[in-house]
Design a protein around this motif. Structure first.
Motif, PDB file in Angstrom:
ATOM      1  N   ILE A 218     -28.579 -60.618 -22.849  1.00  0.00           N
ATOM      2  CA  ILE A 218     -29.202 -61.633 -21.997  1.00  0.00           C
ATOM      3  C   ILE A 218     -28.129 -62.417 -21.240  1.00  0.00           C
ATOM      4  N   LEU A 219     -27.069 -62.807 -21.937  1.00  0.00           N
ATOM      5  CA  LEU A 219     -26.007 -63.579 -21.289  1.00  0.00           C
ATOM      6  C   LEU A 219     -25.280 -62.754 -20.235  1.00  0.00           C
ATOM      7  N   TYR A 220     -25.106 -61.461 -20.490  1.00  0.00           N
ATOM      8  CA  TYR A 220     -24.456 -60.634 -19.470  1.00  0.00           C
ATOM      9  C   TYR A 220     -25.351 -60.533 -18.231  1.00  0.00           C
ATOM     10  N   ALA A 221     -26.638 -60.312 -18.449  1.00  0.00           N
ATOM     11  CA  ALA A 221     -27.574 -60.246 -17.321  1.00  0.00           C
ATOM     12  C   ALA A 221     -27.552 -61.559 -16.537  1.00  0.00           C
ATOM     13  N   ALA A 222     -27.507 -62.663 -17.263  1.00  0.00           N
ATOM     14  CA  ALA A 222     -27.458 -63.976 -16.610  1.00  0.00           C
ATOM     15  C   ALA A 222     -26.167 -64.139 -15.824  1.00  0.00           C
ATOM     16  N   ALA A 223     -25.047 -63.668 -16.389  1.00  0.00           N
ATOM     17  CA  ALA A 223     -23.758 -63.777 -15.695  1.00  0.00           C
ATOM     18  C   ALA A 223     -23.794 -63.038 -14.364  1.00  0.00           C
ATOM     19  N   VAL A 224     -24.376 -61.851 -14.359  1.00  0.00           N
ATOM     20  CA  VAL A 224     -24.482 -61.078 -13.119  1.00  0.00           C
ATOM     21  C   VAL A 224     -25.331 -61.831 -12.101  1.00  0.00           C
ATOM     22  N   GLU A 225     -26.449 -62.373 -12.548  1.00  0.00           N
ATOM     23  CA  GLU A 225     -27.341 -63.100 -11.638  1.00  0.00           C
ATOM     24  C   GLU A 225     -26.686 -64.373 -11.107  1.00  0.00           C
ATOM     25  N   PHE A 226     -26.068 -65.148 -11.997  1.00  0.00           N
ATOM     26  CA  PHE A 226     -25.415 -66.387 -11.560  1.00  0.00           C
ATOM     27  C   PHE A 226     -24.279 -66.077 -10.580  1.00  0.00           C
ATOM     28  N   ALA A 227     -23.513 -65.020 -10.860  1.00  0.00           N
ATOM     29  CA  ALA A 227     -22.393 -64.665  -9.993  1.00  0.00           C
ATOM     30  C   ALA A 227     -22.872 -64.186  -8.630  1.00  0.00           C
ATOM     31  N   THR A 228     -24.017 -63.506  -8.620  1.00  0.00           N
ATOM     32  CA  THR A 228     -24.528 -62.920  -7.387  1.00  0.00           C
ATOM     33  C   THR A 228     -25.345 -63.894  -6.557  1.00  0.00           C
ATOM     34  N   HIS A 229     -26.192 -64.681  -7.232  1.00  0.00           N
ATOM     35  CA  HIS A 229     -27.154 -65.530  -6.524  1.00  0.00           C
ATOM     36  C   HIS A 229     -26.921 -67.023  -6.703  1.00  0.00           C
ATOM     37  N   GLY A 230     -25.926 -67.405  -7.494  1.00  0.00           N
ATOM     38  CA  GLY A 230     -25.716 -68.821  -7.764  1.00  0.00           C
ATOM     39  C   GLY A 230     -26.718 -69.326  -8.783  1.00  0.00           C
ATOM     40  N   VAL A 231     -26.539 -70.550  -9.200  1.00  0.00           N
ATOM     41  CA  VAL A 231     -27.432 -71.123 -10.215  1.00  0.00           C
ATOM     42  C   VAL A 231     -28.819 -71.354  -9.641  1.00  0.00           C
ATOM     43  N   ASP A 232     -28.877 -71.962  -8.465  1.00  0.00           N
ATOM     44  CA  ASP A 232     -30.188 -72.263  -7.891  1.00  0.00           C
ATOM     45  C   ASP A 232     -30.919 -71.008  -7.441  1.00  0.00           C
ATOM     46  N   GLY A 233     -30.185 -69.980  -7.074  1.00  0.00           N
ATOM     47  CA  GLY A 233     -30.814 -68.738  -6.630  1.00  0.00           C
ATOM     48  C   GLY A 233     -31.211 -67.809  -7.760  1.00  0.00           C
ATOM     49  N   THR A 234     -30.871 -68.187  -8.973  1.00  0.00           N
ATOM     50  CA  THR A 234     -31.202 -67.376 -10.145  1.00  0.00           C
ATOM     51  C   THR A 234     -32.394 -67.983 -10.869  1.00  0.00           C
ATOM     52  N   SER A 235     -33.381 -67.169 -11.139  1.00  0.00           N
ATOM     53  CA  SER A 235     -34.539 -67.606 -11.908  1.00  0.00           C
ATOM     54  C   SER A 235     -34.524 -66.923 -13.271  1.00  0.00           C
ATOM     55  N   THR A 236     -35.277 -67.470 -14.210  1.00  0.00           N
ATOM     56  CA  THR A 236     -35.381 -66.810 -15.514  1.00  0.00           C
ATOM     57  C   THR A 236     -36.058 -65.446 -15.353  1.00  0.00           C
ATOM     58  N   ALA A 237     -36.941 -65.313 -14.367  1.00  0.00           N
ATOM     59  CA  ALA A 237     -37.590 -64.020 -14.117  1.00  0.00           C
ATOM     60  C   ALA A 237     -36.558 -62.973 -13.706  1.00  0.00           C
ATOM     61  N   ARG A 238     -35.597 -63.370 -12.869  1.00  0.00           N
ATOM     62  CA  ARG A 238     -34.525 -62.456 -12.460  1.00  0.00           C
ATOM     63  C   ARG A 238     -33.711 -62.005 -13.675  1.00  0.00           C
ATOM     64  N   ILE A 239     -33.378 -62.966 -14.522  1.00  0.00           N
ATOM     65  CA  ILE A 239     -32.591 -62.656 -15.718  1.00  0.00           C
ATOM     66  C   ILE A 239     -33.362 -61.693 -16.619  1.00  0.00           C
ATOM     67  N   CYS A 240     -34.653 -61.954 -16.784  1.00  0.00           N
ATOM     68  CA  CYS A 240     -35.496 -61.070 -17.610  1.00  0.00           C
ATOM     69  C   CYS A 240     -35.513 -59.651 -17.050  1.00  0.00           C
ATOM     70  N   ARG A 241     -35.679 -59.531 -15.750  1.00  0.00           N
ATOM     71  CA  ARG A 241     -35.720 -58.196 -15.136  1.00  0.00           C
ATOM     72  C   ARG A 241     -34.411 -57.454 -15.359  1.00  0.00           C
ATOM     73  N   ARG A 242     -33.296 -58.154 -15.135  1.00  0.00           N
ATOM     74  CA  ARG A 242     -32.002 -57.493 -15.293  1.00  0.00           C
ATOM     75  C   ARG A 242     -31.745 -57.127 -16.756  1.00  0.00           C
ATOM     76  N   ALA A 243     -32.184 -57.974 -17.670  1.00  0.00           N
ATOM     77  CA  ALA A 243     -31.967 -57.714 -19.100  1.00  0.00           C
ATOM     78  C   ALA A 243     -33.004 -56.740 -19.671  1.00  0.00           C
ATOM     79  N   GLY A 244     -34.078 -56.468 -18.913  1.00  0.00           N
ATOM     80  CA  GLY A 244     -35.111 -55.563 -19.384  1.00  0.00           C
ATOM     81  C   GLY A 244     -35.946 -56.135 -20.511  1.00  0.00           C
ATOM     82  N   ILE A 245     -36.231 -57.433 -20.415  1.00  0.00           N
ATOM     83  CA  ILE A 245     -37.019 -58.101 -21.458  1.00  0.00           C
ATOM     84  C   ILE A 245     -38.123 -58.929 -20.814  1.00  0.00           C
ATOM     85  N   GLY A 246     -39.060 -59.346 -21.632  1.00  0.00           N
ATOM     86  CA  GLY A 246     -40.117 -60.235 -21.170  1.00  0.00           C
ATOM     87  C   GLY A 246     -39.705 -61.684 -21.333  1.00  0.00           C
TER      88      GLY A 246
END
Length: 198
Positions: free
Chosen positions: A16-44
């Motif tokens: 989960i943290l790795y997926a979040a790191a990719v999202e934060f690095a790519t889209h910034g904090v405000d551009g990252t949603s928990t839904a994005r993190i879930c999709r990248r991590a493959g979880i609900g």
């Protein structure tokens, strides 16, 4: 009651943290949603919220883990009998992620959050103070062992820390070469600490 496998829990948390790191690095904090993190991590979302209650908690955990690793690296460097070996080990740790492609985006995210999240700013300040204190002690020990630092140990430590930070901030620039940058930084540190070959 269902038991929790600690290893599986740790693996899922790390994913989960790795997926979040990719999202934060790519889209910034405000551009990252928990839904994005879930999709990248493959979880609900239910799984995500079992580990982290909010996006802010994810961000804090991502860097909190790094702060803990840094604290361990500082202690280990200070435990070495040879201060030159201790400084080398700490530099190895501090520069280890310089070639990580996520670094530029995450560095930008850190700068952004430090200016609007007081708790996170305190965590970063504590981590920086710990690093500078360890560097200062190592340079002081080098001086006591006969090396002649260019400046007082605290000033040398400050310069080393600043140079390491500037490497991470410049990592996204065109043509940045982490290997060459690291080698050059080590030569500067050797000069600052009085360890350069004469």
């Amino acid at each position: 009651m269902r038991t929790v496998d600690p290893e599986q829990h740790a693996r899922k948390r790390a994913a989960i943290l790795y997926a979040a790191a990719v999202e934060f690095a790519t889209h910034g904090v405000d551009g990252t949603s928990t839904a994005r993190i879930c999709r990248r991590a493959g979880i609900g979302s239910g799984t995500l919220f079992h580990y982290f209650a909010t996006k802010r908690a994810i961000f804090h955990a991502l860097f909190g883990d790094d702060f803990e690793k840094n604290a361990v690296a500082c202690r280990q460097a200070l435990d070495l009998e040879d201060p030159a070996a201790g400084l080398e080990a700490l530099l190895d740790h501090l520069l280890a992620d310089l070639g990580d492609p996520l670094v530029p985006g995450l560095a930008a995210a850190v700068l952004f959050e430090v200016n609007r999240d007081e708790e996170f700013a305190r965590l970063v300040a504590g981590d920086e103070a710990r690093t500078r204190a360890a560097l200062t002690t190592l340079v002081q020990r080098l001086a006591e062992a006969g090396r002649v630092p260019v400046f007082a140990p605290a000033r040398v430590a400050g310069w080393i820390h600043t140079l390491v930070d500037s490497g991470y901030l410049g990592a996204g620039e065109p043509g940045f070469d982490p290997v060459a940058h690291t080698a050059e930084l080590r030569r500067i540190v050797a000069w600052l600490t009085g360890c350069a070959p004469s």
